[in-house]
Design a protein around this motif. Sequence first.
Motif, PDB file in Angstrom:
ATOM      1  N   LEU A  38      38.690  43.634  96.550  1.00  0.00           N
ATOM      2  CA  LEU A  38      39.410  43.755  95.465  1.00  0.00           C
ATOM      3  C   LEU A  38      40.495  45.297  94.664  1.00  0.00           C
ATOM      4  CD1 LEU A  38      35.557  43.526  93.408  1.00  0.00           C
ATOM      5  CD2 LEU A  38      37.580  41.947  94.757  1.00  0.00           C
ATOM      6  N   ALA A  39      40.411  46.381  94.994  1.00  0.00           N
ATOM      7  CA  ALA A  39      41.339  47.225  94.725  1.00  0.00           C
ATOM      8  C   ALA A  39      42.659  46.610  95.348  1.00  0.00           C
ATOM      9  CB  ALA A  39      41.169  49.067  95.244  1.00  0.00           C
ATOM     10  N   ILE A  40      42.945  46.662  97.065  1.00  0.00           N
ATOM     11  CA  ILE A  40      43.472  46.160  97.370  1.00  0.00           C
ATOM     12  C   ILE A  40      44.617  44.352  96.495  1.00  0.00           C
ATOM     13  CG2 ILE A  40      45.328  44.417  99.708  1.00  0.00           C
ATOM     14  CD1 ILE A  40      42.821  46.557 101.154  1.00  0.00           C
ATOM     15  N   GLU A  41      43.998  43.770  96.592  1.00  0.00           N
ATOM     16  CA  GLU A  41      43.572  42.460  95.489  1.00  0.00           C
ATOM     17  C   GLU A  41      44.821  42.758  93.919  1.00  0.00           C
ATOM     18  OE1 GLU A  41      41.511  38.387  93.691  1.00  0.00           O
ATOM     19  OE2 GLU A  41      40.545  40.359  94.126  1.00  0.00           O
ATOM     20  N   ALA A  42      44.084  43.614  92.943  1.00  0.00           N
ATOM     21  CA  ALA A  42      45.045  44.777  91.749  1.00  0.00           C
ATOM     22  C   ALA A  42      46.034  44.841  92.225  1.00  0.00           C
ATOM     23  CB  ALA A  42      43.808  45.221  91.676  1.00  0.00           C
ATOM     24  N   GLN A  43      46.798  44.766  93.674  1.00  0.00           N
ATOM     25  CA  GLN A  43      47.827  45.598  93.854  1.00  0.00           C
ATOM     26  C   GLN A  43      48.793  45.071  94.565  1.00  0.00           C
ATOM     27  OE1 GLN A  43      48.360  49.562  95.624  1.00  0.00           O
ATOM     28  NE2 GLN A  43      46.151  49.283  95.599  1.00  0.00           N
ATOM     29  N   ASN A  44      48.319  43.749  95.052  1.00  0.00           N
ATOM     30  CA  ASN A  44      48.624  42.598  96.144  1.00  0.00           C
ATOM     31  C   ASN A  44      47.638  41.479  95.496  1.00  0.00           C
ATOM     32  OD1 ASN A  44      49.561  41.262  98.600  1.00  0.00           O
ATOM     33  ND2 ASN A  44      51.384  41.817  97.494  1.00  0.00           N
ATOM     34  N   PRO A  45      47.821  40.546  94.371  1.00  0.00           N
ATOM     35  CA  PRO A  45      47.172  39.446  94.928  1.00  0.00           C
ATOM     36  C   PRO A  45      46.888  38.993  95.877  1.00  0.00           C
ATOM     37  CG  PRO A  45      48.234  39.987  92.357  1.00  0.00           C
ATOM     38  CD  PRO A  45      48.965  40.756  93.471  1.00  0.00           C
ATOM     39  N   PHE A  46      45.333  37.670  96.159  1.00  0.00           N
ATOM     40  CA  PHE A  46      45.976  37.044  97.134  1.00  0.00           C
ATOM     41  C   PHE A  46      47.048  35.808  96.938  1.00  0.00           C
ATOM     42  CE2 PHE A  46      42.030  38.948  97.549  1.00  0.00           C
ATOM     43  CZ  PHE A  46      41.522  39.071  99.590  1.00  0.00           C
ATOM     44  N   ALA A  47      47.532  34.841  97.609  1.00  0.00           N
ATOM     45  CA  ALA A  47      47.944  34.087  97.465  1.00  0.00           C
ATOM     46  C   ALA A  47      48.285  32.424  98.705  1.00  0.00           C
ATOM     47  CB  ALA A  47      49.383  34.369  97.295  1.00  0.00           C
ATOM     48  N   HIS A  48      48.352  31.559  98.076  1.00  0.00           N
ATOM     49  CA  HIS A  48      48.441  30.661  99.472  1.00  0.00           C
ATOM     50  C   HIS A  48      49.863  30.446  99.511  1.00  0.00           C
ATOM     51  CE1 HIS A  48      44.105  29.279  98.724  1.00  0.00           C
ATOM     52  NE2 HIS A  48      44.235  29.625  97.909  1.00  0.00           N
ATOM     53  N   ARG A  49      49.705  30.615 101.321  1.00  0.00           N
ATOM     54  CA  ARG A  49      51.182  31.280 101.675  1.00  0.00           C
ATOM     55  C   ARG A  49      52.281  29.682 102.163  1.00  0.00           C
ATOM     56  NH1 ARG A  49      53.565  35.948 101.231  1.00  0.00           N
ATOM     57  NH2 ARG A  49      51.557  37.686 100.397  1.00  0.00           N
ATOM     58  N   ILE A  50      53.086  29.267 102.181  1.00  0.00           N
ATOM     59  CA  ILE A  50      53.494  28.014 102.792  1.00  0.00           C
ATOM     60  C   ILE A  50      54.200  28.645 104.457  1.00  0.00           C
ATOM     61  CG2 ILE A  50      55.666  25.973 102.456  1.00  0.00           C
ATOM     62  CD1 ILE A  50      53.259  26.486 100.131  1.00  0.00           C
ATOM     63  N   THR A  51      53.347  27.571 104.618  1.00  0.00           N
ATOM     64  CA  THR A  51      54.159  27.570 106.375  1.00  0.00           C
ATOM     65  C   THR A  51      55.297  27.015 106.952  1.00  0.00           C
ATOM     66  OG1 THR A  51      53.629  25.656 107.275  1.00  0.00           O
ATOM     67  CG2 THR A  51      51.368  26.476 107.470  1.00  0.00           C
ATOM     68  N   PRO A  52      55.921  27.004 108.389  1.00  0.00           N
ATOM     69  CA  PRO A  52      57.200  26.888 107.976  1.00  0.00           C
ATOM     70  C   PRO A  52      57.269  24.876 108.324  1.00  0.00           C
ATOM     71  CG  PRO A  52      56.774  28.136 109.770  1.00  0.00           C
ATOM     72  CD  PRO A  52      55.382  28.607 109.173  1.00  0.00           C
ATOM     73  N   GLY A  53      56.476  24.566 108.164  1.00  0.00           N
ATOM     74  CA  GLY A  53      56.391  22.867 108.183  1.00  0.00           C
ATOM     75  C   GLY A  53      55.908  22.700 106.829  1.00  0.00           C
ATOM     76  N   GLY A  54      55.985  23.363 105.560  1.00  0.00           N
ATOM     77  CA  GLY A  54      55.525  23.407 104.463  1.00  0.00           C
ATOM     78  C   GLY A  54      54.381  23.098 103.697  1.00  0.00           C
ATOM     79  N   HIS A  55      53.259  23.037 105.066  1.00  0.00           N
ATOM     80  CA  HIS A  55      51.969  22.850 104.268  1.00  0.00           C
ATOM     81  C   HIS A  55      51.592  24.033 103.588  1.00  0.00           C
ATOM     82  CE1 HIS A  55      52.401  19.127 106.249  1.00  0.00           C
ATOM     83  NE2 HIS A  55      52.730  19.707 107.363  1.00  0.00           N
ATOM     84  N   ARG A  56      50.675  23.827 102.602  1.00  0.00           N
ATOM     85  CA  ARG A  56      50.156  24.902 101.692  1.00  0.00           C
ATOM     86  C   ARG A  56      48.934  25.645 102.687  1.00  0.00           C
ATOM     87  NH1 ARG A  56      45.913  25.040  97.963  1.00  0.00           N
ATOM     88  NH2 ARG A  56      46.195  26.883  96.220  1.00  0.00           N
ATOM     89  N   MET A  57      48.842  26.966 102.519  1.00  0.00           N
ATOM     90  CA  MET A  57      47.804  27.124 103.410  1.00  0.00           C
ATOM     91  C   MET A  57      46.270  27.214 102.355  1.00  0.00           C
ATOM     92  SD  MET A  57      48.854  30.063 105.469  1.00  0.00           S
ATOM     93  CE  MET A  57      46.697  30.068 107.050  1.00  0.00           C
ATOM     94  N   SER A  58      45.182  26.618 103.033  1.00  0.00           N
ATOM     95  CA  SER A  58      43.564  26.288 102.539  1.00  0.00           C
ATOM     96  C   SER A  58      43.188  27.664 102.198  1.00  0.00           C
ATOM     97  CB  SER A  58      42.769  25.076 103.349  1.00  0.00           C
ATOM     98  OG  SER A  58      42.567  25.872 104.474  1.00  0.00           O
ATOM     99  N   VAL A  59      43.624  29.262 103.187  1.00  0.00           N
ATOM    100  CA  VAL A  59      43.415  30.109 102.965  1.00  0.00           C
ATOM    101  C   VAL A  59      44.262  31.526 102.304  1.00  0.00           C
ATOM    102  CG1 VAL A  59      42.927  32.091 104.164  1.00  0.00           C
ATOM    103  CG2 VAL A  59      42.292  29.899 105.012  1.00  0.00           C
TER     104      VAL A  59
END
Length: 213
Positions: A38-59
């Motif tokens: 939770l402390a790490i998330e407060a500094q750098n929030p979770f985000a859904h990254r985009i793959t090189p193929g343009g897909h949004r990661m579900s994680v």
Amino acid sequence: MLDLFSEDEPWQEPLAEGAVILRRRAREIAGVLYQDILAIEAQNPFAHRITPGGHRMSVAMTNCGDFGWSTDSRGYQYSEQDNQNGQKWPPMPTLFRSLAQEAAHEAGFSRFNPDACLINRYEPGAKLTLHQDKDEKDLRQPIVSVSLGLPAVFQFGGFERGDSTQRVLLEHGDVVVWGGPSRLRYHGILPLKPGVHPLVGAFRYNLTFRRAY
């Protein structure tokens, strides 16, 4: 039938040569690990990254340590800062590092000193398709993976994507370590089933420790 293990006693479960599950290894310290997340998330929030193929990661993911792993249209890479905001990743908590080092040692890999920890957050339906961890410079170093929260089915395969896989249930506090002859095995997580965990709620968190450089 004799119960060889008490409900809370850790034990080792072999997966393959160089790969083992340390069952319940992190359960006693899970509360502190979660507060660190939770402390790490407060500094750098979770985000859904985009793959090189343009897909949004579900994680959803974030990182801590000297380096962080991410993906975008340019590919998969380790970097000292988040490419979304240009900020350095939060430092790796002391407990994170000591857990990763101790687990690696228990699995037969001494002198492991991770410089990166990828933190994945799974919500119901999120998954991680079969892949290899091969972006690290020194493939002699193992991977240490810590599960917190909801249970998930871990797939552990061979050295080709189409090889048959083992499917094992990972539960709160389980730690998987693989390296040596198993270092480049394909692995993944099947879609997470809905549920509520008393510590983390409707999520599964996974800490993956690597030596990036």
